[in-house]
Design a protein around this motif. Structure first.
Motif, PDB file in Angstrom:
ATOM      1  N   UNK A 234       1.199  -0.759   0.002  1.00  0.00           N
ATOM      2  CA  UNK A 234       0.161  -0.025   0.111  1.00  0.00           C
ATOM      3  C   UNK A 234       0.647   0.964  -0.319  1.00  0.00           C
ATOM      4  N   UNK A 235       0.258   2.761  -0.360  1.00  0.00           N
ATOM      5  CA  UNK A 235       1.397   3.688  -0.682  1.00  0.00           C
ATOM      6  C   UNK A 235       0.042   4.249   0.297  1.00  0.00           C
ATOM      7  N   UNK A 236       1.262   4.771   1.140  1.00  0.00           N
ATOM      8  CA  UNK A 236       1.117   5.334   2.327  1.00  0.00           C
ATOM      9  C   UNK A 236       1.745   6.137   2.871  1.00  0.00           C
ATOM     10  N   UNK A 237       2.263   7.709   3.935  1.00  0.00           N
ATOM     11  CA  UNK A 237       2.608   7.681   4.659  1.00  0.00           C
ATOM     12  C   UNK A 237       2.942   7.065   5.863  1.00  0.00           C
ATOM     13  N   UNK A 238       4.217   7.123   6.203  1.00  0.00           N
ATOM     14  CA  UNK A 238       4.460   6.231   7.767  1.00  0.00           C
ATOM     15  C   UNK A 238       4.251   6.640   8.970  1.00  0.00           C
ATOM     16  N   UNK A 239       3.995   7.883   8.675  1.00  0.00           N
ATOM     17  CA  UNK A 239       2.553   8.361   9.844  1.00  0.00           C
ATOM     18  C   UNK A 239       1.106   8.396   9.724  1.00  0.00           C
ATOM     19  N   UNK A 240       0.964   8.029   8.689  1.00  0.00           N
ATOM     20  CA  UNK A 240      -0.692   7.285   8.842  1.00  0.00           C
ATOM     21  C   UNK A 240      -1.011   6.067   8.118  1.00  0.00           C
ATOM     22  N   UNK A 241      -0.433   5.096   8.846  1.00  0.00           N
ATOM     23  CA  UNK A 241      -1.279   3.500   8.430  1.00  0.00           C
ATOM     24  C   UNK A 241      -2.356   3.722   8.314  1.00  0.00           C
ATOM     25  N   UNK A 242      -3.074   2.524   7.224  1.00  0.00           N
ATOM     26  CA  UNK A 242      -4.069   2.601   6.472  1.00  0.00           C
ATOM     27  C   UNK A 242      -4.665   1.306   7.957  1.00  0.00           C
ATOM     28  N   UNK A 243      -4.903   0.863   8.710  1.00  0.00           N
ATOM     29  CA  UNK A 243      -4.933   0.080   9.286  1.00  0.00           C
ATOM     30  C   UNK A 243      -5.762  -0.085  10.865  1.00  0.00           C
ATOM     31  N   UNK A 244      -6.782  -0.809  11.030  1.00  0.00           N
ATOM     32  CA  UNK A 244      -7.437   0.126  12.203  1.00  0.00           C
ATOM     33  C   UNK A 244      -6.935  -0.283  13.343  1.00  0.00           C
ATOM     34  N   UNK A 245      -6.969   0.744  14.690  1.00  0.00           N
ATOM     35  CA  UNK A 245      -6.751   0.506  15.957  1.00  0.00           C
ATOM     36  C   UNK A 245      -6.496  -0.873  16.531  1.00  0.00           C
ATOM     37  N   UNK A 246      -5.313  -1.357  16.891  1.00  0.00           N
ATOM     38  CA  UNK A 246      -5.559  -2.707  17.391  1.00  0.00           C
ATOM     39  C   UNK A 246      -4.865  -3.848  16.391  1.00  0.00           C
ATOM     40  N   UNK A 247      -4.928  -3.494  15.284  1.00  0.00           N
ATOM     41  CA  UNK A 247      -5.151  -4.199  14.847  1.00  0.00           C
ATOM     42  C   UNK A 247      -4.060  -5.440  13.529  1.00  0.00           C
ATOM     43  N   UNK A 248      -2.303  -4.592  14.290  1.00  0.00           N
ATOM     44  CA  UNK A 248      -1.420  -5.424  13.458  1.00  0.00           C
ATOM     45  C   UNK A 248      -0.203  -5.697  14.275  1.00  0.00           C
ATOM     46  N   UNK A 249       0.251  -7.021  14.652  1.00  0.00           N
ATOM     47  CA  UNK A 249       0.851  -7.523  15.558  1.00  0.00           C
ATOM     48  C   UNK A 249       2.586  -7.127  16.597  1.00  0.00           C
ATOM     49  N   UNK A 250       2.750  -7.127  14.571  1.00  0.00           N
ATOM     50  CA  UNK A 250       4.823  -6.570  14.157  1.00  0.00           C
ATOM     51  C   UNK A 250       4.525  -5.297  13.310  1.00  0.00           C
ATOM     52  N   UNK A 251       4.822  -4.279  13.412  1.00  0.00           N
ATOM     53  CA  UNK A 251       5.676  -2.948  12.335  1.00  0.00           C
ATOM     54  C   UNK A 251       7.411  -3.462  12.643  1.00  0.00           C
ATOM     55  N   UNK A 252       7.500  -3.194  11.211  1.00  0.00           N
ATOM     56  CA  UNK A 252       8.841  -3.417  11.113  1.00  0.00           C
ATOM     57  C   UNK A 252       9.119  -2.286  10.369  1.00  0.00           C
ATOM     58  N   UNK A 253      10.545  -1.448   9.975  1.00  0.00           N
ATOM     59  CA  UNK A 253      11.109  -0.230   9.484  1.00  0.00           C
ATOM     60  C   UNK A 253      12.853  -0.668   9.537  1.00  0.00           C
TER      61      UNK A 253
END
Length: 165
Positions: A72-91
């Motif tokens: 998905x195209x999006x800035x890091x500061x505006x992730x297109x995911x629901x609250x509390x829905x992501x298990x792992x975030x990497x950069x």
């Protein structure tokens, strides 16, 4: 080496001692052409790579991939995911480009309780800003750089992995 680092991170997060639920959704922020995103695919149910660059995301989509990977195209500061829905975030090698206070606020919003965040950067003067542990997180990045072979580290990665409660 980069692929080994990504695989090692995936293994660490999968077997993290305080992890109660399996990691279902991993998000690779600032994924560029998707190299690290694809490495994570073998270890997680669903992996989504995000990047602000449409050209990078298009290149990622054109590369051979796995059925559980999307972009998905999006800035890091505006992730297109629901609250509390992501298990792992990497950069991997992109965090130094982010507006860290805004990014960490977004991480806090989308990450599940006890989720895992892993950031890597080439920058040797990287500073973290997150709640009341900003100073300690910045120290971790600095310590990693000072305690290891500086020539190796500056050429490869400076990494801190931590758990957000």
């Amino acid at each position: 080496l980069f692929i080994r680092i990504c695989a090692s991170l995936a293994e660490t997060c999968l077997f993290y001692p305080q992890k109660v639920d399996p990691i279902r959704l991993a998000v690779d922020v600032g994924c560029g052409s998707g190299q690290s995103t694809r490495v994570l695919a073998a270890h997680f149910e669903k992996v989504i790579g995000t990047d602000i660059s449409e050209a990078q995301i298009e290149a990622a989509k054109q590369a051979a991939s796995f059925p559980n990977v999307s972009y998905h195209v999006c800035p890091a500061e505006e992730l297109p995911f629901a609250d509390g829905s992501v298990d792992l975030i990497t950069a991997f090698t992109a965090a130094h480009w982010f507006d860290i206070p805004k990014f960490m606020k977004e991480v806090d919003r989308v990450l599940r309780p006890h989720g895992c965040v892993a950031l890597s950067t080439y920058a040797t003067n990287f500073s973290m800003h997150y709640k009341d542990c900003s100073e300690r997180l910045t120290e971790i990045f600095t310590e990693v750089g000072e305690e290891n072979n500086p020539l190796f580290l500056k050429k490869i990665l400076q990494t801190a992995v931590y758990n957000i409660f």
